[in-house]
Write a protein that holds these residues in place. Sequence first.
Motif, short mmCIF file in Angstrom:
data_model
loop_
_atom_site.label_atom_id
_atom_site.label_comp_id
_atom_site.label_asym_id
_atom_site.label_seq_id
_atom_site.Cartn_x
_atom_site.Cartn_y
_atom_site.Cartn_z
N VAL A 1 0.87 -1.18 0.00
CA VAL A 1 0.00 0.00 0.00
C VAL A 1 0.91 1.22 0.00
O VAL A 1 1.65 1.46 0.95
CB VAL A 1 -0.96 0.01 1.20
CG1 VAL A 1 -1.80 1.28 1.20
CG2 VAL A 1 -1.86 -1.23 1.18
N LEU A 2 0.84 1.98 -1.08
CA LEU A 2 1.75 3.10 -1.26
C LEU A 2 1.11 4.41 -0.84
O LEU A 2 -0.08 4.61 -1.03
CB LEU A 2 2.18 3.18 -2.72
CG LEU A 2 2.71 1.89 -3.34
CD1 LEU A 2 3.11 2.12 -4.79
CD2 LEU A 2 3.85 1.31 -2.53
N VAL B 1 0.32 -3.12 -6.66
CA VAL B 1 0.41 -2.19 -5.54
C VAL B 1 -0.93 -1.47 -5.42
O VAL B 1 -1.72 -1.44 -6.36
CB VAL B 1 1.56 -1.19 -5.71
CG1 VAL B 1 2.91 -1.87 -5.58
CG2 VAL B 1 1.46 -0.43 -7.02
N VAL B 2 -1.15 -0.89 -4.26
CA VAL B 2 -2.41 -0.20 -3.97
C VAL B 2 -2.06 1.23 -3.56
O VAL B 2 -1.18 1.43 -2.72
CB VAL B 2 -3.16 -0.93 -2.83
CG1 VAL B 2 -4.46 -0.24 -2.50
CG2 VAL B 2 -3.39 -2.40 -3.19
N LEU B 3 -2.75 2.20 -4.16
CA LEU B 3 -2.51 3.58 -3.78
C LEU B 3 -3.78 4.40 -3.93
O LEU B 3 -4.77 3.92 -4.47
CB LEU B 3 -1.35 4.19 -4.55
CG LEU B 3 -1.42 4.27 -6.05
CD1 LEU B 3 -0.43 5.32 -6.52
CD2 LEU B 3 -1.02 2.95 -6.67
N PRO C 1 2.81 -2.27 -10.76
CA PRO C 1 3.79 -1.19 -10.59
C PRO C 1 4.31 -0.65 -11.93
O PRO C 1 4.54 0.55 -12.06
CB PRO C 1 4.91 -1.84 -9.79
CG PRO C 1 4.29 -3.01 -9.13
CD PRO C 1 3.18 -3.47 -10.02
N ALA C 2 4.47 -1.52 -12.92
CA ALA C 2 4.96 -1.06 -14.23
C ALA C 2 3.99 -0.06 -14.85
O ALA C 2 4.41 0.90 -15.49
CB ALA C 2 5.18 -2.24 -15.16
N ASP C 3 2.67 -0.27 -14.65
CA ASP C 3 1.68 0.66 -15.18
C ASP C 3 1.74 1.99 -14.44
O ASP C 3 1.61 3.06 -15.05
CB ASP C 3 0.27 0.06 -15.09
CG ASP C 3 0.07 -1.10 -16.05
OD1 ASP C 3 0.80 -1.19 -17.06
OD2 ASP C 3 -0.85 -1.91 -15.80
#
Length: 157
Positions: free
Chosen positions: A47-48, A126-128, A141-143
């Motif tokens: 979670v970013l 990832v979650v943000l 993450p690449a997106d």
Amino acid sequence: MAKGTPAVQALQKAAIAFTLHEYDYDPDAPRIGLQAAEALGFAPARVLKTLMARADREPVCVVLPSDREVSLKKLAAAAGAKHAEMLPPAEAERITGYHVGGISPFGQRKRVRVFVEQDATVHPTVVLNGGRRGLQVELKPADLVALLGATVTALTA
């Protein structure tokens, strides 16, 4: 409405695959990113959090795991600046168009350089923040890096 946030619209426009997650936002939580991770059942490293800073006089966006702290010295070096500092909340809100606790790196009012902690890119997803308090987006993450044209580097102590 979740679909109406500029962040979600930016992801849709770019045809990025993502999943929305909603949770009960706690404005009194000492660390909002950790509260989001716990509420959604994700590891804090996935979670970013999105922080707004200034490298010399340039506003920049910093994305890093919610359980880590940004090294302003490393941020300054990554940005080619002599000094870095966190932006005051009112200035971060003015630049991004989002409220603190709901700042997303996507769909910000003013486009700024984005720096992503390299450790955040090792996970399958990832979650943000999705552009409002209590709304998160999950994506690869690449997106994240590609859409934002982000610089991936070591930003934490």
